[in-house]
Enzyme design. Structure first.
Site, PDB file in Angstrom:
ATOM      1  CG  HIS A  24      -0.811  -0.359   2.388  1.00  0.00           C
ATOM      2  ND1 HIS A  24       0.161   0.407   3.210  1.00  0.00           N
ATOM      3  CD2 HIS A  24      -1.346  -1.169   3.362  1.00  0.00           C
ATOM      4  CE1 HIS A  24       0.267   0.074   4.344  1.00  0.00           C
ATOM      5  NE2 HIS A  24      -0.698  -0.863   4.535  1.00  0.00           N
ATOM      6  CG  HIS A  78      -4.044  -6.200  12.348  1.00  0.00           C
ATOM      7  ND1 HIS A  78      -4.831  -5.271  12.130  1.00  0.00           N
ATOM      8  CD2 HIS A  78      -2.832  -5.923  11.345  1.00  0.00           C
ATOM      9  CE1 HIS A  78      -4.325  -4.273  11.269  1.00  0.00           C
ATOM     10  NE2 HIS A  78      -3.012  -4.621  10.799  1.00  0.00           N
ATOM     11  CD  GLU A  80      -3.250  -3.653   6.732  1.00  0.00           C
ATOM     12  OE1 GLU A  80      -2.922  -3.307   7.699  1.00  0.00           O
ATOM     13  OE2 GLU A  80      -3.176  -2.808   5.685  1.00  0.00           O
ATOM     14  CG  ASP A  82      -0.949  -7.406   6.254  1.00  0.00           C
ATOM     15  OD1 ASP A  82      -2.058  -7.355   6.493  1.00  0.00           O
ATOM     16  OD2 ASP A  82       0.086  -7.097   6.407  1.00  0.00           O
ATOM     17  CG  HIS A 145      -0.904  -0.649  10.855  1.00  0.00           C
ATOM     18  ND1 HIS A 145      -1.479  -1.584   9.477  1.00  0.00           N
ATOM     19  CD2 HIS A 145      -1.088   0.289  10.463  1.00  0.00           C
ATOM     20  CE1 HIS A 145      -1.689  -0.635   8.577  1.00  0.00           C
ATOM     21  NE2 HIS A 145      -1.263   0.440   9.076  1.00  0.00           N
ATOM     22  CG  ASP A 164       1.038  -5.043  11.295  1.00  0.00           C
ATOM     23  OD1 ASP A 164       1.278  -6.029  10.593  1.00  0.00           O
ATOM     24  OD2 ASP A 164      -0.103  -4.186  11.047  1.00  0.00           O
ATOM     25  CE1 TYR A 191       5.779  -3.766   8.814  1.00  0.00           C
ATOM     26  CE2 TYR A 191       5.737  -2.853  11.029  1.00  0.00           C
ATOM     27  CZ  TYR A 191       4.868  -3.736  10.034  1.00  0.00           C
ATOM     28  OH  TYR A 191       3.681  -4.288  10.079  1.00  0.00           O
ATOM     29  CG  HIS A 224       4.757  -8.156   8.233  1.00  0.00           C
ATOM     30  ND1 HIS A 224       4.327  -8.905   7.330  1.00  0.00           N
ATOM     31  CD2 HIS A 224       3.785  -7.169   8.792  1.00  0.00           C
ATOM     32  CE1 HIS A 224       3.035  -8.370   7.088  1.00  0.00           C
ATOM     33  NE2 HIS A 224       2.840  -7.341   8.087  1.00  0.00           N
TER      34      HIS A 224
HETATM   35 FE1  FEO Z   1      -1.469  -4.001   9.454  1.00  0.00          FE
HETATM   36 FE2  FEO Z   1       0.691  -6.426   8.522  1.00  0.00          FE
HETATM   37  O1  FEO Z   1      -0.818  -5.427   8.552  1.00  0.00           O
END
Ligand code: FEO
Length: 399
Positions: A24, A78, A80, A82, A145, A164, A191, A224
């Site tokens: 994004h 979370h 999101e 991903d 996040h 995240d 990040y 991640h």
């Molecule tokens: Fe806020 Fe890795 O997603």
């Protein structure tokens, strides 16, 4: 990625996205990973999932350890996508009735994403869940996040599943901090700058709460990048520093140029800044990605923005960058502007308005030069750089 053991009975069953280059708007030169964690206990538990297109790989990874249908609990830290894109496939495969532990906001947000009537178990901040031999505690971490974000903490082994937070967009052969060493920190910093910079107050509050509760972390597992097992304190200390908006004696000169005039100005301004003993880094907007520039901005004291005037307006890449930077809310910065123009020269005024809206302290109204800077013009740029350099030194001495 083959699943790998993090501790006895705890595995990363996530996947590597080697080829992603844009997350994004954030340039992910090194790809990324979507980590998901399997805890083998009386109640077999999956913490988070992965992006939609990797659903089969996730199920295959889990299958190397246990039949996925034997999973008892799912935890979604979370919403999101991903981390949840493959949730519908996983739920369909393991059983739609399996309990799904999630924050209250997570329930709302997941429902809006997938419109599924899953067996949601919204949890309170601090609520515990026994898995048999182990117990999990959930902590709300709103806006780290998204409003739905939470941490899951494994009490016995002191392992934090941090979603995240503490992550990095990095895909490589290394899986743990002790395998890559300090080379991971630039990725963690990028990040932080691109994902978390606007939430620094919340991060500081969270770090204080962690201190107050006396929580200890043997291992931190972000969703991640690499897992922090050798020295999790190091990334926590980096978050303490980054969230304080601590600046170096450094100025970032962000600019674009039509016929090199604004570039000549940028480079001469950089010389002037360095003349005062302050580091200067010119970054051309079509040579440097906005996500790398914001990483440099994060710990710079001054941000100097150069734009030619194009059609009575900002150069488009400068407008793009200012919008991106405004959203990420860097704080305690000195601002300055410059640019070449042909006949109207609105760009400086427009840059200043944006920097003021970001609460940057402007050193003056900016420096503009018509068409191509001559030797006097370049001298003016040199002097302007010195003025910026002196302002940085003054503020840092005062601060
Ligand atoms: Fe806020 Fe890795 O997603």
């Amino acid at each position: 990625m083959k699943p790998y053991k993090i501790a006895e009975g705890i595995y990363n069953v996530g996947v590597v996205d080697w080829n992603i280059r844009d997350f994004h708007g954030y340039s992910t030169y090194n790809g990324t990973t979507y980590n998901a964690f399997l805890i083998m206990d009386d109640k077999i538990t999956l913490v988070d999932t992965v992006k939609k297109e990797f659903a089969d790989q996730l199920l295959s990874n889990i299958s190397e350890i246990i039949d996925p249908k034997k999973i008892d609990y799912i935890i979604s830290n979370h919403t999101e996508m991903d981390h949840t894109g493959s949730l519908p496939s996983v739920m369909h495969y393991i059983g739609e009735d399996k309990p799904l532990y999630i924050s209250k906001m997570g329930k709302k947000n997941l429902s809006l994403h997938f419109r599924q009537n899953w067996n949601y178990h919204p949890v309170e901040n601090g609520e515990k869940l026994s898995l048999g031999k182990r117990t999990l505690t959930f902590f709300e971490t709103r806006m780290l996040h998204w409003p739905d974000s939470m941490f899951t903490y494994l009490n016995e082994e002191k392992i934090l599943f941090s979603s995240d937070a503490f992550g990095q967009h990095y895909a490589g052969p290394e899986k743990f901090d002790d395998e890559i060493g300090d080379a991971i920190f630039p990725h963690a910093k990028t990040y932080f700058a691109n994902i978390l910079l606007l939430y620094t107050k919340k991060i500081q509050k969270l770090l204080k709460t962690v201190n107050k509760l006396g929580l200890e972390f043997n291992i931190i597992c972000p969703d991640h990048g690499i897992i922090w097992r050798k020295n999790p304190e190091k990334i926590i200390n980096a978050y303490v520093k980054w969230s304080s908006h601590e600046a170096e004696k450094k100025a970032v000169i962000v600019y674009d140029t039509m016929w090199h005039s604004t570039q000549f100005m940028a480079e001469k301004i950089a010389e002037g800044i360095e003349h005062e003993g302050v580091k200067a880094k010119p970054m051309h907007l079509r040579s440097c990605h906005r996500s790398d520039i914001i990483t440099e901005v994060m710990d710079a004291k001054a941000v100097v923005v150069g734009s030619p005037t194009l059609n009575n307006n900002l150069f488009p890449t400068v407008a793009d960058f200012l919008t991106y930077m405004k959203g990420l809310k860097p704080q305690n910065k000195i601002g300055a502007s410059f640019g070449s123009y042909g006949w109207s020269g609105e760009s400086i005024k427009l840059v200043n308005a944006e920097l003021e809206a970001m609460k940057f302290e402007l050193i003056d109204n900016g420096l503009k030069i018509q068409y191509v800077p001559d030797s006097d013009g370049l001298e003016a740029c040199m002097e302007y750089g010195k003025k910026i350099g002196r302002a940085v030194l003054q503020q840092m001495t005062a601060g």
